[in-house]
Design an enzyme around this catalytic site. Sequence first.
Site, PDB file in Angstrom:
ATOM      1  N   LYS A 175       0.839  -1.208   0.000  1.00  0.00           N
ATOM      2  CA  LYS A 175       0.000   0.000   0.000  1.00  0.00           C
ATOM      3  C   LYS A 175       0.870   1.253   0.000  1.00  0.00           C
ATOM      4  CE  LYS A 175      -3.898   2.057   2.518  1.00  0.00           C
ATOM      5  NZ  LYS A 175      -4.847   1.884   3.634  1.00  0.00           N
ATOM      6  N   SER A 227     -10.550   1.169   6.396  1.00  0.00           N
ATOM      7  CA  SER A 227      -9.753   1.279   5.190  1.00  0.00           C
ATOM      8  C   SER A 227      -9.372  -0.048   4.542  1.00  0.00           C
ATOM      9  CB  SER A 227      -8.474   2.077   5.472  1.00  0.00           C
ATOM     10  OG  SER A 227      -8.783   3.434   5.680  1.00  0.00           O
ATOM     11  N   SER A 256      -9.237   3.010   2.336  1.00  0.00           N
ATOM     12  CA  SER A 256      -8.135   3.519   1.543  1.00  0.00           C
ATOM     13  C   SER A 256      -7.253   2.423   0.935  1.00  0.00           C
ATOM     14  CB  SER A 256      -7.266   4.446   2.396  1.00  0.00           C
ATOM     15  OG  SER A 256      -6.713   3.756   3.507  1.00  0.00           O
TER      16      SER A 256
END
Length: 457
Positions: free
Chosen positions: A70, A169, A145
């Site tokens: 990520k 997220s 996210s």
Amino acid sequence: MIDHDATHQLAALRAGTITPRELMAETLDRIDQANPAVNAIVALRDRDALLAEAEAAPPGPLQGLPMAVKDLADTAGIVTTYGSPAFRDHVPAADSPIVARLRRAGAVIIGKTNTPEFGLGSHSYNPVYGVTRNPYDLTRPAGGSSGGAGAALAAQMVALADGSDMMGSLRNPAGWNNVFGFRPSYGLVAGRGPGDLFLAQLSTDGPMARSIRDLELLLGVQSEQDPRHPHSSGPYRPQAPDRKSRIGWLGDWGGAYATEPGVLDLCEAALRVFADLGHEVTPLAPPFPAEALWQAWTTLRSWTIAGNLEPLLRTKPGMVKPELRWEIERGLALSAADLRRASTIRSDWFRHTAGMEVDVLALPTAPLFAFDADWHWPRQIAGVAMDSYHRWMEVVVPASLTGLPALSVPAGFGPSGTPMGLQLIGHRGRDAAILNLGREYEAATDWITRQPAIRLP
């Protein structure tokens, strides 16, 4: 081979059925096919370098497995933008702790997965890389996210993905991409480095995968004991189930959470699977005022974000998106009394969950199906106006506010053909019990076999 889960791929590597170089080549070929449409993998490294690195991967539980990290986690030698134009060309000198653990375990870091700017919002778009799209419907978002991670898993560009979870997220994108995502108890996966260890406990890293056994595999690596982090409670160790669970279904929290038609129906059908497996499922009345949880959450969240990112607003105000500016300015305006009130509410909620008569709380992973990818965020749900960019993700706050373990499992597909997930929230430290529940559910359902149309042979 890359259509299989990570556990299968690693077994094939150990058996010599496939070489690390061959697996890397298959992975990169799939990315070449699927990623132009989905835009989940960013900062992809040179093919020849990755093929060579795969052959030289160090021994460990993930030896030779391609992974993308990520884009909120620092990766030495690989561009790390945090989704912000202010860091478009930023190349860290060192790995974050979570990335260092992956490398020590033998994973080969191929690049990054897309994320919204500084991880703010559950829609993965930013000025650097653009929008990540949902592999089940390219007109819809992948969530966030950890949206790049969820979409990359769904399109089978990677077999394992790391996520981070502050406000759902990794749970929201897991639900919207028909995969599994696990937010561990706070402290099981040690934090990202020096800084405050007590006040800012809203966020944690965790695993995302296409099977529960893969979640446990990655969690075992992520939860390596860190002597520099006194809250570190790892490593994770699986435990055999000791009894059936009592599951409390919270639905829309007594109407407090505006919810799109069809969402609760899918989640209730998923809960019937648990009932058929012998678990007790009971509808619960709202156990705590939803608005009090929201007030505490937004206070602590804005205060944390302001503490972390206020220097950026001062030095590069033109590169701060409106939602981040709002969070920072709101956080800077808070008083000590505001923080005390928020922390008292958090403490009251923690006491309540610790004493609850059920083992698990169940909620949808999101109150609506994936919306139009061109939106910044939904302005209303079922006719109810959303008063902030993140109010629509309020359903994830009960777990995040007090660091409870929460597993997102696939719950089926909505009228438009996009997925929805169900959250299973447990007691602090009962991570293995939640994952055991997920394993039973996985064995009794076949949602994960329903692959997106973007998947190419």
